[in-house]
Design a protein around this motif. Structure first.
Motif, PDB file in Angstrom:
ATOM      1  N   UNK A 150       0.815  -1.213   0.000  1.00 50.67           N
ATOM      2  CA  UNK A 150       0.000   0.000   0.000  1.00 50.67           C
ATOM      3  C   UNK A 150       0.850   1.265   0.000  1.00 50.67           C
ATOM      4  N   UNK A 151       2.123   1.176   0.369  1.00 50.96           N
ATOM      5  CA  UNK A 151       2.981   2.346   0.492  1.00 50.96           C
ATOM      6  C   UNK A 151       3.968   2.546  -0.656  1.00 50.96           C
ATOM      7  N   UNK A 152       4.392   1.495  -1.303  1.00 49.35           N
ATOM      8  CA  UNK A 152       5.442   1.598  -2.319  1.00 49.35           C
ATOM      9  C   UNK A 152       4.984   2.482  -3.478  1.00 49.35           C
ATOM     10  N   UNK A 153       5.640   3.620  -3.614  1.00 49.07           N
ATOM     11  CA  UNK A 153       5.261   4.598  -4.634  1.00 49.07           C
ATOM     12  C   UNK A 153       5.311   4.017  -6.039  1.00 49.07           C
ATOM     13  N   UNK A 154       6.341   3.254  -6.315  1.00 49.39           N
ATOM     14  CA  UNK A 154       6.544   2.773  -7.680  1.00 49.39           C
ATOM     15  C   UNK A 154       5.539   1.680  -8.018  1.00 49.39           C
ATOM     16  N   UNK A 155       5.346   0.714  -7.128  1.00 45.52           N
ATOM     17  CA  UNK A 155       4.372  -0.348  -7.393  1.00 45.52           C
ATOM     18  C   UNK A 155       2.963   0.221  -7.537  1.00 45.52           C
ATOM     19  N   UNK A 156       2.665   1.279  -6.798  1.00 42.50           N
ATOM     20  CA  UNK A 156       1.343   1.910  -6.892  1.00 42.50           C
ATOM     21  C   UNK A 156       1.183   2.676  -8.208  1.00 42.50           C
ATOM     22  N   UNK A 157       2.276   2.900  -8.923  1.00 42.99           N
ATOM     23  CA  UNK A 157       2.240   3.706 -10.144  1.00 42.99           C
ATOM     24  C   UNK A 157       2.168   2.871 -11.421  1.00 42.99           C
ATOM     25  N   UNK A 158       2.235   1.567 -11.316  1.00 42.83           N
ATOM     26  CA  UNK A 158       2.246   0.728 -12.515  1.00 42.83           C
ATOM     27  C   UNK A 158       0.853   0.174 -12.797  1.00 42.83           C
ATOM     28  N   UNK A 159       0.638  -0.250 -14.048  1.00 40.45           N
ATOM     29  CA  UNK A 159      -0.678  -0.748 -14.452  1.00 40.45           C
ATOM     30  C   UNK A 159      -0.709  -2.273 -14.611  1.00 40.45           C
ATOM     31  N   UNK A 160       0.120  -2.964 -13.879  1.00 40.79           N
ATOM     32  CA  UNK A 160       0.145  -4.424 -13.908  1.00 40.79           C
ATOM     33  C   UNK A 160       0.341  -4.906 -12.479  1.00 40.79           C
ATOM     34  N   UNK A 161       0.048  -6.184 -12.224  1.00 41.18           N
ATOM     35  CA  UNK A 161       0.190  -6.689 -10.855  1.00 41.18           C
ATOM     36  C   UNK A 161       1.649  -6.800 -10.401  1.00 41.18           C
ATOM     37  N   UNK A 162       1.871  -6.441  -9.144  1.00 47.19           N
ATOM     38  CA  UNK A 162       3.139  -6.695  -8.467  1.00 47.19           C
ATOM     39  C   UNK A 162       2.796  -7.699  -7.381  1.00 47.19           C
ATOM     40  N   UNK A 163       3.206  -8.949  -7.615  1.00 49.51           N
ATOM     41  CA  UNK A 163       2.884 -10.019  -6.665  1.00 49.51           C
ATOM     42  C   UNK A 163       4.032 -10.211  -5.684  1.00 49.51           C
ATOM     43  N   UNK A 164       3.699 -10.779  -4.532  1.00 49.10           N
ATOM     44  CA  UNK A 164       4.688 -11.026  -3.479  1.00 49.10           C
ATOM     45  C   UNK A 164       4.658 -12.498  -3.102  1.00 49.10           C
ATOM     46  N   UNK A 165       5.817 -13.116  -3.108  1.00 53.93           N
ATOM     47  CA  UNK A 165       5.971 -14.509  -2.694  1.00 53.93           C
ATOM     48  C   UNK A 165       7.092 -14.579  -1.667  1.00 53.93           C
ATOM     49  N   UNK A 166       6.855 -14.030  -0.465  1.00 48.06           N
ATOM     50  CA  UNK A 166       7.921 -14.052   0.546  1.00 48.06           C
ATOM     51  C   UNK A 166       8.171 -15.465   1.047  1.00 48.06           C
ATOM     52  N   UNK A 167       9.407 -15.718   1.446  1.00 52.07           N
ATOM     53  CA  UNK A 167       9.730 -17.009   2.043  1.00 52.07           C
ATOM     54  C   UNK A 167       9.342 -16.965   3.517  1.00 52.07           C
ATOM     55  N   UNK A 168       9.429 -18.101   4.160  1.00 52.92           N
ATOM     56  CA  UNK A 168       9.115 -18.141   5.588  1.00 52.92           C
ATOM     57  C   UNK A 168      10.157 -17.354   6.363  1.00 52.92           C
ATOM     58  N   UNK A 169       9.785 -16.911   7.533  1.00 53.80           N
ATOM     59  CA  UNK A 169      10.674 -16.098   8.362  1.00 53.80           C
ATOM     60  C   UNK A 169      11.969 -16.868   8.641  1.00 53.80           C
ATOM     61  N   UNK A 170      13.075 -16.174   8.554  1.00 51.29           N
ATOM     62  CA  UNK A 170      14.384 -16.741   8.881  1.00 51.29           C
ATOM     63  C   UNK A 170      14.909 -16.017  10.100  1.00 51.29           C
ATOM     64  N   UNK A 171      15.651 -16.738  10.908  1.00 50.21           N
ATOM     65  CA  UNK A 171      16.264 -16.134  12.081  1.00 50.21           C
ATOM     66  C   UNK A 171      17.768 -16.103  11.868  1.00 50.21           C
ATOM     67  N   UNK A 172      18.417 -15.142  12.461  1.00 53.48           N
ATOM     68  CA  UNK A 172      19.856 -14.984  12.310  1.00 53.48           C
ATOM     69  C   UNK A 172      20.557 -16.304  12.616  1.00 53.48           C
ATOM     70  N   UNK A 173      21.708 -16.580  11.978  1.00 57.46           N
ATOM     71  CA  UNK A 173      22.414 -17.840  12.180  1.00 57.46           C
ATOM     72  C   UNK A 173      22.605 -18.173  13.656  1.00 57.46           C
ATOM     73  N   UNK A 174      22.416 -19.455  13.949  1.00 60.68           N
ATOM     74  CA  UNK A 174      22.578 -19.929  15.318  1.00 60.68           C
ATOM     75  C   UNK A 174      21.337 -19.722  16.170  1.00 60.68           C
ATOM     76  N   UNK A 175      20.288 -19.149  15.583  1.00 58.19           N
ATOM     77  CA  UNK A 175      19.078 -18.910  16.358  1.00 58.19           C
ATOM     78  C   UNK A 175      18.026 -19.948  16.017  1.00 58.19           C
ATOM     79  N   UNK A 176      17.030 -19.989  16.813  1.00 54.76           N
ATOM     80  CA  UNK A 176      15.917 -20.895  16.584  1.00 54.76           C
ATOM     81  C   UNK A 176      14.644 -20.078  16.553  1.00 54.76           C
TER      82      UNK A 176
END
Length: 179
Positions: free
Chosen positions: A143-169
């Motif tokens: 909703x905030x990205x100026x550029x994505x809001x300015x285009x006339x085609x879909x900008x899809x998002x496929x984020x990966x699952x949350x990762x934690x810094x190395x050595x963390x759980x």
């Protein structure tokens, strides 16, 4: 109405050679993009259109600008929400269709952000940082990205699952209320 921002960019064609545009094949598509006193970006057309593959094409820079805008807004919203992001990488892909007459347009851009959060960090209310939390941040970013809001085609998002810094759980799931 909010403030207006302008962006001045100089583009200089450097590929005239000795014949200029005497024919479609007589000139190079090389150019430089200069933005203020920053180092110049070597540009060209896409190799499919007689460009130099070692230089940046407008299409690549366009996809990059969408991914950059999303990342910068995501980091902003994460900081406001109390999510401590320690790494972010996006392997964005833009798809462009070129028609028989040579006309073309982008049909979509897919962002694939990979976010790493600090080990042992929770939200200010004590709840863990989860895929749902990051998903809500990505949605708000859309909703905030100026550029994505300015285009006339879909900008899809496929984020990966949350990762934690190395050595963390991953934090333990929140307890479910007893019935």
């Amino acid at each position: 109405m909010g403030p207006l921002h302008t962006y001045a960019i100089d583009v200089t064609w450097t590929g005239a050679g000795t014949r200029g545009t005497a024919s479609y094949t007589s000139y190079s598509r090389d150019h430089e993009v200069q933005i203020g006193s920053k180092p110049p970006l070597p540009g060209s057309s896409d190799p499919a259109f007689r460009g130099d593959p070692a230089r940046y094409s407008p299409e690549e820079l366009f996809v990059a600008s969408i991914a950059q805008c999303h990342m910068l807004w995501f980091l902003h919203l994460a900081a406001v929400a109390g999510v401590v992001v320690v790494a972010y990488r996006d392997e964005a892909v833009g798809t462009m269709r070129v028609e028989a007459a040579g006309h073309g347009q982008f049909t979509e851009v897919v962002l694939r952000p990979r976010v790493t959060v600090a080990h042992g960090r929770h939200l200010p209310d004590g709840s863990p940082v989860t895929d749902d939390v990051l998903g809500r941040l990505h949605h708000a970013t859309r909703e905030h990205c100026f550029i994505a809001r300015s285009v006339n085609f879909p900008v899809r998002h496929e984020p990966t699952t949350v990762r934690f810094a190395p050595g963390s759980q991953a934090p333990a799931p929140a307890p479910t209320p007893a019935t």
